[in-house]
Design a protein around this motif. Sequence first.
Motif, PDB file in Angstrom:
ATOM      1  N   HIS A 167       0.829  -1.209   0.000  1.00 55.40           N
ATOM      2  CA  HIS A 167       0.000   0.000   0.000  1.00 55.40           C
ATOM      3  C   HIS A 167       0.863   1.259   0.000  1.00 55.40           C
ATOM      4  N   TYR A 168       1.981   1.232   0.671  1.00 51.44           N
ATOM      5  CA  TYR A 168       2.866   2.398   0.701  1.00 51.44           C
ATOM      6  C   TYR A 168       3.433   2.665  -0.691  1.00 51.44           C
ATOM      7  N   PHE A 169       3.936   1.628  -1.328  1.00 47.83           N
ATOM      8  CA  PHE A 169       4.541   1.786  -2.643  1.00 47.83           C
ATOM      9  C   PHE A 169       3.514   2.250  -3.671  1.00 47.83           C
ATOM     10  N   THR A 170       2.333   1.641  -3.683  1.00 47.82           N
ATOM     11  CA  THR A 170       1.342   2.004  -4.695  1.00 47.82           C
ATOM     12  C   THR A 170       0.801   3.418  -4.493  1.00 47.82           C
ATOM     13  N   VAL A 171       0.590   3.823  -3.241  1.00 50.50           N
ATOM     14  CA  VAL A 171       0.058   5.165  -2.994  1.00 50.50           C
ATOM     15  C   VAL A 171       1.153   6.228  -3.165  1.00 50.50           C
ATOM     16  N   ALA A 172       2.375   5.927  -2.737  1.00 51.69           N
ATOM     17  CA  ALA A 172       3.439   6.923  -2.774  1.00 51.69           C
ATOM     18  C   ALA A 172       4.142   7.009  -4.125  1.00 51.69           C
ATOM     19  N   PHE A 173       4.154   5.934  -4.884  1.00 53.13           N
ATOM     20  CA  PHE A 173       4.898   5.949  -6.145  1.00 53.13           C
ATOM     21  C   PHE A 173       4.012   5.745  -7.368  1.00 53.13           C
TER      22      PHE A 173
END
Length: 134
Positions: A74-80
């Motif tokens: 979730h961090y990677f998809t939302v942030a990147f």
Amino acid sequence: KTDGGVAEREADVDYLDTEINILKPGTPFMRDHLKQVWAGFVAWTILTWGPVTATFLAPELMTQEIPILQFPAHYFTVAFVAPTSSLVLAYIYTRRRDRLDEKYGIDHTTPAGSETDTSPPEEGAAVSDGGEAE
């Protein structure tokens, strides 16, 4: 003709007298452009809000670490992925819009003489930087 005569048909359209309706465009160019805008909007919505929605609906899956990156999904998809996809979609839109302009014979060059006007501004007139002309 390679465009099927579309450019000639568009040349006959009087855009000043054509009623503009975003839900029912009145010209072929407007219809093609609207298809492009809606496709981009749908893609943007999925790519931007999809990760957030997936995290809400499947938190156990989205909070697992991505093996190579060692970040939670979730961090990677939302942030990147979400912001990067917006930039990629903007690039795709400009390329497709340029092709659409070529298809319908739309030319965005400035008229001759418009850039050669170097006369000084009138006294007291606002200038482009927000100040006043001297």
